[in-house]
Scaffold this motif. Structure first.
Motif, short mmCIF file in Angstrom:
data_model
loop_
_atom_site.label_atom_id
_atom_site.label_comp_id
_atom_site.label_asym_id
_atom_site.label_seq_id
_atom_site.Cartn_x
_atom_site.Cartn_y
_atom_site.Cartn_z
N MET A 177 0.88 -1.18 0.00
CA MET A 177 0.00 0.00 0.00
C MET A 177 0.91 1.23 0.00
O MET A 177 1.04 1.92 1.02
CB MET A 177 -0.87 0.02 1.26
N GLY A 178 1.55 1.47 -1.11
CA GLY A 178 2.47 2.58 -1.16
C GLY A 178 3.65 2.31 -0.24
O GLY A 178 4.37 1.32 -0.42
N LYS A 179 3.87 3.17 0.77
CA LYS A 179 5.03 3.01 1.66
C LYS A 179 4.80 1.98 2.75
O LYS A 179 5.70 1.56 3.44
CB LYS A 179 5.40 4.36 2.29
N THR A 180 3.54 1.60 2.92
CA THR A 180 3.23 0.62 3.96
C THR A 180 2.67 -0.64 3.29
O THR A 180 2.76 -0.81 2.09
CB THR A 180 2.25 1.22 4.98
#
Lengths: 552, 552
Positions: A177-180
């Motif tokens: 999820m993007g950076k996470t």
């Protein structure tokens, strides 16, 4: 717990299921089982006669039933079996279910292979029991109900063992999820469908029942076995062995119950219609099979009647072919679901390595080969065995009234060992391609039809139509022509019928080998299931996946 | 021929099917498809309006049909599609069948992945088409009908590719016979069952149809796609892409046909009952689904209605839970087959990390979270999308008359972009556990019921019973208690319903991910099939084995 005792056997069987080479865990030679086993088995069988069968771990029966008669002696076996109500059987199965459902595939497989090893110790008792209920010869009884049935059972165990482990028991699903990222912990469970019912037949009470029994058990379902009331003993012995091993391993022996009933008060429909019975395996006639298939909210596996064809186009050596076909026809008096019935021969005859053979000459060779086999004192009675019941006997005796031309009239054959044996040699009728009302029916037993066609394409067309409309389990074909061979294969395969080409010598169209041949394709009216493809296993359980947010 | 161009994609998908980790071939972010693609797709969609749809390679239509209306504008799309008779469709499929049946699994898979790549080029056209037929939001339309549907299609291709190669194409079977041996040359063919029919629904015209289309095609069957007459365009675009790739590779584009019809003159039953249609995939209401399942001599795959439950036992943070549930309820206005409907809360309330929350407080939090989401100007309209049809709208509008206590009355919500949009926010009713006549029905659309139970065991009992009798595709559950968690899993799994535990944050019970989550288990009345387990593939073809004596 026996865990992993049989891992090697299971792994080899899984591999064999994939490769489909020759494979057998249980040798088909009686000698492989020790010198004393045959006599001991015969002796034990005699001791069972005229007694209550007391080997089962099912107690509290309200009554006893038993009506078996030997096709060899025409005498009653006099053995009685405990009888239970449908409600008792279903309650017992329900009580046994949960522990087994929560047992791993590995442990189930291990215990089930142990049950096969235990059954192996009764192969000769089962052989005599099979002989004196079905009418099979001693050797066929031994092989079909012993090693061949056990191999088919192992095949089902192995297919189940593999499929139950197809997906991981647990897995972490991580979505970027993007950076996470988002993590879910997932579990995948193979949830058994319910309670199985296996309905047996009078001709192959073990071979046709063990695959369903073991398919139900390996996938975690309890199973109730309803044998034909005229052929209980062979499967009762097998069930008693299964129950003992289950109990020894801490499981409820009611995971596999015998549901004996009588011809006068049958319980089969009541069992079929019980809402907690969700799986039904059936072998037998088409009328009841159609009923089973029509039941709602049931998963059913059927093997019904079929009309098997032989297409004769061209051969190398007609004598070798006729001998092969004669044996296929005489083996257990045509009472195999795989036995050929309709022989299609073109009106212009068959080409051979030694020139053309007219239709009449070809038909004559088949007829002569049958007569020679039947009248061979060393071979005839042993190959024919006995006719299981009077209905089949009368059908064979009256076959001459069906129409067409009687090429060979069947009749009594002396069995030196059993003078009362119910024996009837094959009747051979010649009919025309227009006589569909005669040849489109399954004439179970020793009756064959030789059908005159315009040419091989016509033969194929008729055989295909029969398979499509009335079902077929096997098709034999003889041709020297590669193009014709391809055509026969494509046309018969398109109606989901396998073809055996140019069989001569010690291999017959009737034989389907475990771990290699799928028995019944499931694609035509002869049956909707197959020993043992994946569907035979997968339909017995449901994959259910749970998910949880990691860290919740 | 494209052979092996996509081998890597196929191999990775096969592996993903086994592992069930996160896997996606088609990114769900629109940005992944290039900067210009969205505008180009929007533009192309506008050009299609009020025109005959001319992208199909099906010619000779006798008439044209088209009756789509945008749930956002309430205006007719004005697009017409060629209409064919059932007989024409079946004849075209029959003519196309043989070449495809004789194509290897590898080539089929390669061509089919190429069709997905071609469809990818139309993702934005399909997104707008989906939005203006189903009422899904733009983003959901893009994801569900684009990358998610393509991933589900690839999942089916991969499962088929693997299963078609489960057994060797040929093998030598050598049986030891003492000093000699017997050899048979065997071939194993996966014979396609016939012609497939895929019946689409009005809410997920692509996502719910591609798995059946690709499962039919990978296993060698031609397929006829009968969309809902109110949602044709999205799948018509996909079919046109499939047809083009098939033709470019030398195959008959009629292997995948669009069978558009009208509400006034539907052809679905005539298609279903045609004897040459042997496979039917159906998504839609239960009444027609039951009809499809009752058809004889057909292999059917259904996804029907279900009643999905949420069991609330104990939570960490009720606000986080309520927000998660509110989104699950509002997403596409409850028009997902996976949307939760019945929320079971014990009368004594729910324990949380901050102490006990009474039943009323818990219900209030859910209601408030829904109201907050709906009224959030940045979130409300986009999450709700539009209601696909007037029947669903009326059901939602009239929900207050069902009985129980109205906790939240749904109503219009302003959509800034489309002032005429058919929008209705969720109605929340509180009922008692005795109100089974209210909560045992599927109330498709924005209606939820909060049901007061005696305790969590009672909640489980009711949710289980609903799943067993009326079907369920999902079940959400919240509990901090490991024993209760195990109990919920075991009970719901026993009725073949998967459970999602403790979902908060950016994951919702409605979502089923390709390559990991089985969509519908196939084990309860919500449907008899599953995206994509092996049965979904295996039932579409039949293994047939031929044998020949080696050297004959």
């Amino acid at each position: 717990m026996l865990a992993t005792k049989h891992q090697n056997t299971i792994d080899n069987a899984v591999k064999a299921n994939h490769e489909r080479r020759f494979y057998s865990q249980y040798p088909e030679h009686p000698k492989a089982y020790g010198e004393e086993a045959p006599a001991k088995g015969a002796d034990n069988f005699k001791k069972m006669l005229h007694q209550p069968f007391d080997q089962l771990l099912q107690t509290g029966a309200g009554s006893r039933v038993g009506e078996e008669t030997s096709p060899y002696t025409l005498e009653k076996l006099g053995i009685t079996y405990p009888a239970f109500t449908v409600s008792e059987l279903v309650t017992n199965a329900t009580n046994a279910a949960r522990q087994w459902a929560n047992t791993s595939a590995t442990n189930r497989a291990d215990i089930l292979v142990e049950t096969l090893e235990r059954i192996k110790g009764y192969f000769f008792e089962i052989a005599h029991a099979t002989m004196h209920t079905t009418g099979q010869s001693y050797m066929m009884s031994f092989q079909a109900s012993g090693p061949h049935a056990n191999d088919r059972a192992l095949e089902a165990i192995a297919m189940g063992y593999e499929e139950l482990q197809r997906f991981p028991a647990e897995q972490v699903w991580e979505k970027p999820m993007g950076k996470t990222s988002l993590q879910l912990h997932k579990t995948f469970k193979a949830v058994p469908k319910g309670i199985g019912l296996v309905i047996g037949c009078s001709t192959f009470p073990v071979w046709n029942s063990l695959p369903g029994i073991y398919a139900d058990l390996i996938t975690g379902n309890p199973v109730i076995v309803k044998p034909h009331p005229k052929a209980v003993l062979p499967i009762a012995i097998a069930i008693s062995a299964i129950q003992k091993v289950l109990q020894e391993n801490g499981f409820d022996p009611h995971l596999c119950q015998l549901a004996a009933d009588s011809s006068e008060e049958p319980i089969t429909k009541e069992l079929c219609e019980h809402p907690l019975i969700t799986l039904i395996d059936y072998t037998g006639g088409t009328a009841f099979g159609d009923y089973v298939e029509s039941l709602k909210h049931k998963t059913v596996f059927t093997e019904k009647a079929g009309v098997n064809s032989v297409i004769l186009d061209s051969v190398q050596d007609m004598d070798a072919v006729a001998q092969n076909l004669a044996f296929a026809v005489c083996l257990y008096s045509g009472q195999m679901c795989t036995a050929p019935q309709n022989f299609f021969i073109p009106e212009q005859g068959i080409s051979t390595a030694n020139g053309n053979l007219s239709f009449n000459e070809a038909a004559q060779k088949i007829k002569d080969a049958i007569a020679a086999l039947v009248n061979n004192p060393k071979m005839g009675a042993g190959t024919l065995g006995a006719v299981q019941n009077d209905v089949t006997l009368r059908r064979a005796q009256d076959a001459y009234t069906l129409g067409g031309k009687v090429l060979l009239q069947g009749g009594p054959v002396v069995n030196e060992e059993f003078s009362n044996a119910r024996v009837c040699s094959p009747t051979v009728l010649e009919v025309t391609s227009a006589d569909q009302d005669i040849y489109e029916k399954e004439l179970f037993g020793p009756v064959i039809l030789i059908i005159k066609t315009k040419d091989t394409s016509h033969s194929i067309q008729l055989a295909k139509q029969l398979a499509q409309q009335h079902g077929a389990i096997t098709c034999g074909a003889y041709t020297n022509d590669a193009v014709m061979k391809e055509k026969i294969a494509e046309e018969m395969n398109s109606v989901f019928t396998p073809v055996s080409f140019n069989f001569t010598g010690f291999i017959w169209v009737n034989q389907h080998a475990a771990f290699s041949d799928f028995h019944v394709t499931g694609g035509n009216p002869a049956g909707n299931a197959s020993f043992t493809n994946q569907e035979f296993i997968l339909k017995r359980f449901v994959w259910v996946g749970n998910r949880e947010v990691v860290g919740s």
